[in-house]
Design an enzyme around this catalytic site. Structure first.
Site, mmCIF file in Angstrom:
data_model
loop_
_atom_site.group_PDB
_atom_site.id
_atom_site.type_symbol
_atom_site.label_atom_id
_atom_site.label_comp_id
_atom_site.label_asym_id
_atom_site.label_seq_id
_atom_site.Cartn_x
_atom_site.Cartn_y
_atom_site.Cartn_z
ATOM 1 N N THR A 107 0.819 -1.215 0.000
ATOM 2 C CA THR A 107 0.000 0.000 0.000
ATOM 3 C C THR A 107 0.852 1.264 0.000
ATOM 4 O O THR A 107 0.494 2.271 -0.603
ATOM 5 C CB THR A 107 -0.928 -0.022 1.233
ATOM 6 O OG1 THR A 107 -1.701 -1.210 1.161
ATOM 7 C CG2 THR A 107 -1.834 1.175 1.282
ATOM 8 N N THR A 183 2.304 -4.138 4.512
ATOM 9 C CA THR A 183 2.366 -4.353 5.962
ATOM 10 C C THR A 183 2.080 -5.797 6.367
ATOM 11 O O THR A 183 2.524 -6.239 7.421
ATOM 12 C CB THR A 183 1.360 -3.442 6.692
ATOM 13 O OG1 THR A 183 0.065 -3.677 6.145
ATOM 14 C CG2 THR A 183 1.735 -1.993 6.561
ATOM 15 N N ASP A 184 1.331 -6.531 5.525
ATOM 16 C CA ASP A 184 0.868 -7.850 5.978
ATOM 17 C C ASP A 184 1.997 -8.775 6.402
ATOM 18 O O ASP A 184 1.885 -9.503 7.384
ATOM 19 C CB ASP A 184 0.040 -8.534 4.876
ATOM 20 C CG ASP A 184 -1.248 -7.792 4.572
ATOM 21 O OD1 ASP A 184 -1.536 -6.795 5.256
ATOM 22 O OD2 ASP A 184 -1.969 -8.210 3.640
ATOM 23 N N LYS A 262 2.497 -7.581 13.159
ATOM 24 C CA LYS A 262 1.289 -6.852 12.772
ATOM 25 C C LYS A 262 0.151 -7.389 13.634
ATOM 26 O O LYS A 262 -0.121 -8.588 13.625
ATOM 27 C CB LYS A 262 0.982 -7.059 11.285
ATOM 28 C CG LYS A 262 -0.223 -6.267 10.816
ATOM 29 C CD LYS A 262 -0.403 -6.260 9.309
ATOM 30 C CE LYS A 262 -1.607 -5.386 8.959
ATOM 31 N NZ LYS A 262 -1.840 -5.228 7.535
HETATM 32 N N1 ASP Z 1 -2.081 -6.229 1.452
HETATM 33 C C1 ASP Z 1 -1.134 -5.163 1.567
HETATM 34 C C2 ASP Z 1 0.254 -5.764 1.619
HETATM 35 O O1 ASP Z 1 0.657 -6.287 2.608
HETATM 36 C C3 ASP Z 1 -1.436 -4.333 2.749
HETATM 37 C C4 ASP Z 1 -0.505 -3.181 3.009
HETATM 38 O O2 ASP Z 1 0.390 -2.858 2.291
HETATM 39 O O3 ASP Z 1 -0.717 -2.549 4.038
HETATM 40 O O4 ASP Z 1 0.932 -5.708 0.641
#
Ligand code: ASP
Length: 461
Positions: A107, A183-184, A262
């Site tokens: 993201t 973040t995942d 996370k």
């Molecule tokens: N689904 C995304 C990822 O981990 C979520 C994010 O970037 O926060 O790539």
């Protein structure tokens, strides 16, 4: 109506939009058998099917409304959005540190492509400067897109490529590294880089964002500024994750790459240090260490790049009533090492014992970590723990399950000698096992709770 008004929609979805005179970029009220949705109709993305109309709802999320549920639609307004980011040349300032930003996707690297409606990466220095001009007050920036994936697609081969790329930059004399990442699985990559990039002379900061930059509540810009400051000007030369501290945008936290996870699917303050206190607080202008025993920035350190990984390692999350076939199937598929995530102090049911014995016979190494996340494996307290240890399961102290999986892959990529594997697993590289948890670590310094804020104010002085 002109085809431009329906950008990319086809089939049933297009029929419906035409029938109710609702255009792409139109504000729409959509009645469905599951209730009403209000929002802006987005262009159809390349990956969408013909069975959904994609709407940006008031919270900023994009949702796909199943056309088979739609009973009525009405356009209540129309406003074409432009999410293009202006490109401006990133200025170079002589006295500022040089930071390298590696993009992997996620993201943080995304903005909505107004053409296709898809979320796409935007990562050149020019685009970043156009979006966050304050970055130029913090550092000189060079960027490189290594991958452009959502983080569920990051894995061992990407960890190794990233470690090598970081090594090259450090050799060239960079002052700090930032890695933009989804973040995942940010914490898996942070653990992998802790093991693969050792003795770094400079900070290595992983950063993500929970909300993309086309949303008003986006944390992308602030997280980037905090990460750039920690990488370029901070003194902590470790692999760290930098994200929101409290739910407000008051400050960010730096978390050690082996002790972070996370913990919330949508809060911006989703990353928490587990089993310890965070390393430091960070804002655009300063980095304030909370822990004093960090590894400092030092020009004379020789970085070691250790890009190894055995992919035949697995995690098994215990569930009540689990049967031996769950473990047997991993053994039969050729897995060489398995991290069990057990209950309480590190337990599984008796029904699993035959499979555990079979693993031992076949030379498959088993390790124990905890579903509780906080606290230590202690297999001496109950009979079950003693039984399991007698069957060869090795307790991993307070190592987090995902960190244990990453470390096992990294260790087994270098040796298959069981004694050596055990020794390396139990010898911490950067606090993946700690001697004790601080008495206040469980709640304090995680941010967001009034009494915690009070405590932090005292530390910040
Ligand atoms: N689904 C995304 C990822 O981990 C979520 C994010 O970037 O926060 O790539």
């Amino acid at each position: 109506m002109n085809a431009d008004f329906f950008q990319g929609y086809k089939g049933e979805a297009l029929e419906l939009l035409k029938k109710y005179n609702v255009r792409v970029w139109g504000q729409a009220e959509i009645d469905t058998t599951r209730g009403q949705f209000k929002g802006t109709v987005l262009p159809r993305s390349e990956n969408d099917d013909n069975k959904h109309i994609v709407v940006k709802v008031i919270t900023g999320y994009n949702i796909g409304v199943d056309v088979s549920t739609i009973t009525k639609m009405k356009e209540t307004g129309y406003k074409k959005a432009n999410y293009a980011i202006p490109e401006k040349e990133f200025p170079t300032t002589p006295n500022l540190p040089n930071v390298k930003l590696f993009g992997t996707g996620g993201t943080i690297a995304s903005r909505l492509d107004y053409r296709t409606g898809a979320v796409i990466p935007a990562f050149s220095p020019g685009e970043l400067y156009g979006a966050v001009p304050e970055l130029a007050d913090i550092c000189n920036l060079n960027t490189e897109k290594v991958f452009a994936v959502f983080s569920e697609n990051m894995g061992p081969s990407q960890y190794m490529a990233l470690a090598k790329a970081i090594g090259k930059e450090i050799e060239k004399g960079i002052d700090g590294i930032v890695i933009g990442h989804g973040t995942d699985t940010l914490h898996h990559t942070a653990a992998a880089l802790t093991f693969m990039v050792q003795n770094s002379p400079v900070p290595i900061v992983l950063v993500g964002s929970q909300r993309s930059s086309d949303r008003p509540s986006s944390d992308a810009a602030l997280n980037l500024m905090h990460a750039m400051n920690a990488a370029g000007n901070g003194d902590i030369a470790e692999v760290m994750i930098c994200m929101f501290g409290p739910t407000s945008d008051d400050y960010g936290l730096l978390h050690k790459g082996t002790r972070v996870r996370k913990m919330h699917s949508s809060y911006r303050s989703t990353f928490r240090t587990i089993g310890d206190t965070p390393l430091a607080m960070v804002n655009r202008y300063s980095v304030t260490p909370i822990k004093k025993d960090y590894k400092p920035r030092r020009k004379d350190k020789n970085v070691q790049i250790l890009p190894f990984f055995e992919t035949k390692v697995a995690m098994l999350y215990y569930w009540p009533g689990i049967q031996p076939d769950a473990l047997d199937s991993l053994i039969d598929s050729g897995y060489k090492g398995i991290i069990i995530i057990g209950t309480g102090l590190g337990h599984v049911n008796k029904e699993l014992y035959p499979a555990i014995e079979r693993a031992k016979e076949k030379g498959v190494m088993l390790f124990m970590t905890l579903q509780t996340l906080w606290g230590y494996v202690n297999m001496f307290v109950y009979d079950t723990g003693r039984d399991l240890m007698a069957k060869g399961i090795i307790p991993l102290g307070n190592m987090l399950p995902e960190v244990a999986w990453v470390k096992l892959g990294w260790v087994m990529g270098q040796t298959t000698d069981p004694e050596k594997v055990k020794e390396m697993m139990l010898t911490p590289i950067n606090d993946e096992i700690t001697e004790r948890e601080p008495y206040n670590g469980y709640i304090v310094l995680q941010g967001g709770v009034p009494e915690v804020e009070e405590f932090i104010k005292k530390v910040r002085k």
